[in-house]
Design an enzyme around this catalytic site. Structure first.
Site, short mmCIF file in Angstrom:
data_model
loop_
_atom_site.label_atom_id
_atom_site.label_comp_id
_atom_site.label_asym_id
_atom_site.label_seq_id
_atom_site.Cartn_x
_atom_site.Cartn_y
_atom_site.Cartn_z
N CYS A 14 3.97 -3.64 -3.96
CA CYS A 14 4.29 -3.52 -2.31
C CYS A 14 5.29 -4.61 -2.08
O CYS A 14 5.69 -5.64 -2.75
CB CYS A 14 2.88 -3.90 -1.46
SG CYS A 14 2.33 -5.51 -1.55
N CYS B 271 4.25 -8.31 -2.45
CA CYS B 271 4.10 -8.75 -4.15
C CYS B 271 5.62 -8.91 -4.66
O CYS B 271 5.81 -9.61 -5.47
CB CYS B 271 3.23 -7.66 -4.89
SG CYS B 271 1.47 -7.63 -4.27
N HIS C 216 -4.20 -8.99 -4.96
CA HIS C 216 -3.32 -7.88 -5.45
C HIS C 216 -3.15 -8.20 -7.16
O HIS C 216 -3.00 -9.61 -7.24
CB HIS C 216 -1.88 -7.69 -4.90
CG HIS C 216 -1.98 -7.10 -3.39
ND1 HIS C 216 -1.02 -6.84 -2.89
CD2 HIS C 216 -3.13 -6.96 -2.68
CE1 HIS C 216 -1.34 -6.28 -1.52
NE2 HIS C 216 -2.52 -6.36 -1.69
N GLU D 127 -0.61 -8.30 -8.94
CA GLU D 127 0.78 -9.25 -9.24
C GLU D 127 0.48 -10.58 -8.84
O GLU D 127 0.78 -11.53 -9.73
CB GLU D 127 1.88 -8.66 -8.40
CG GLU D 127 2.33 -7.10 -8.81
CD GLU D 127 1.53 -6.35 -7.95
OE1 GLU D 127 2.05 -5.00 -7.77
OE2 GLU D 127 0.58 -6.52 -7.37
#
Length: 242
Positions: free
Chosen positions: A99, A102, A67, A69
């Site tokens: 999400c 994250c 992801h 992040e």
């Protein structure tokens, strides 16, 4: 959150511009940050200002299996000595909101670096009806992180500073229907106030159109300030507020 992809009036970014190699193409910006598009991949544009310096470091990421992040956090921490205090302010421009996983990773990162501040602007809310994602955003905001929906000013800022715009097109940032921005802002308000979702978004595959449905309950009318509901243009002033 899915995957990372991360001035002059007469010309585009100068070939001598040190940020040129870190800019994305106009089509990428439009594809990833259009609030009407439900694109799977995510894009992160970020700015870092160190200490009291007025200089701003800008960069974008590239697509990986992690992801966006998490990629940023890993890159940020790996490039700096763990025993050296870090003082900086970071601004993220995300095509999707974080999400819950994250959001947790971000909070852990900030707890390890108390002198780092983070502001997040998002174009869309990622799986916003999922309760874990909603709680993750609340926890993130309660930990001191600012989370806001991107407005015209943020889109224009990103266009000028992160996009390899064509010559003479500095002021040609793509514009999107303000209703979408207002609806996402309304739903983010519901998340912050721990209210049920009021915005449902769906995609019709045959004609590639995105549809939304606004469903307000009594708790929304009773809790959300009237001016926020009226700003969508979908609520009439004649509604009786409680």
């Amino acid at each position: 959150m899915l995957f990372d992809i991360i001035i002059s009036w007469s010309t585009g970014p100068s070939t001598g511009d040190p940020t040129l190699r870190r800019r994305i193409e106009p089509w990428e910006f439009e594809a990833f940050f259009d609030p009407r598009e439900l694109r799977k991949e995510a894009c992160l544009l970020y700015e870092i200002k160190w200490g009291s310096s007025h200089r701003i470091w800008r960069n974008t990421g590239k697509s990986t299996t992690s992801h966006v992040e998490v990629n940023f956090i890993e890159k940020f921490t790996s490039e700096r000595r763990s025993d050296s205090p870090i003082s900086c302010s970071i601004t993220w421009f995300l095509s999707w909101s974080p999400c819950w996983e994250c959001s947790k990773a971000i909070r852990e990162f900030l707890s390890q670096h108390p002198s780092v501040t983070l502001v997040i602007y998002v174009a869309r809310l990622f799986w916003h009806m999922d309760q874990q994602n909603r709680q993750g955003l609340r926890d993130l905001i309660n930990s001191g992180v600012t989370v806001q929906i991107m407005r015209v000013s943020e889109y224009c800022h990103c266009w000028r500073n992160f996009v390899n715009y064509p010559p003479g097109k500095e002021a040609s940032c793509p514009t999107y229907p303000p209703l979408w921005v207002m609806l996402y802002a309304l739903e983010l308000h519901c998340i912050i106030l721990s209210l049920p979702p009021c915005l449902k978004i769906s995609r019709r595959c045959q004609n590639q159109l995105t549809f939304f449905r606004l469903t307000l309950q009594n708790c929304h009318y009773q809790t959300i300030p009237p001016h926020i509901l009226l700003a969508t243009g979908l609520i009439q002033p004649s509604v009786t507020w409680r």
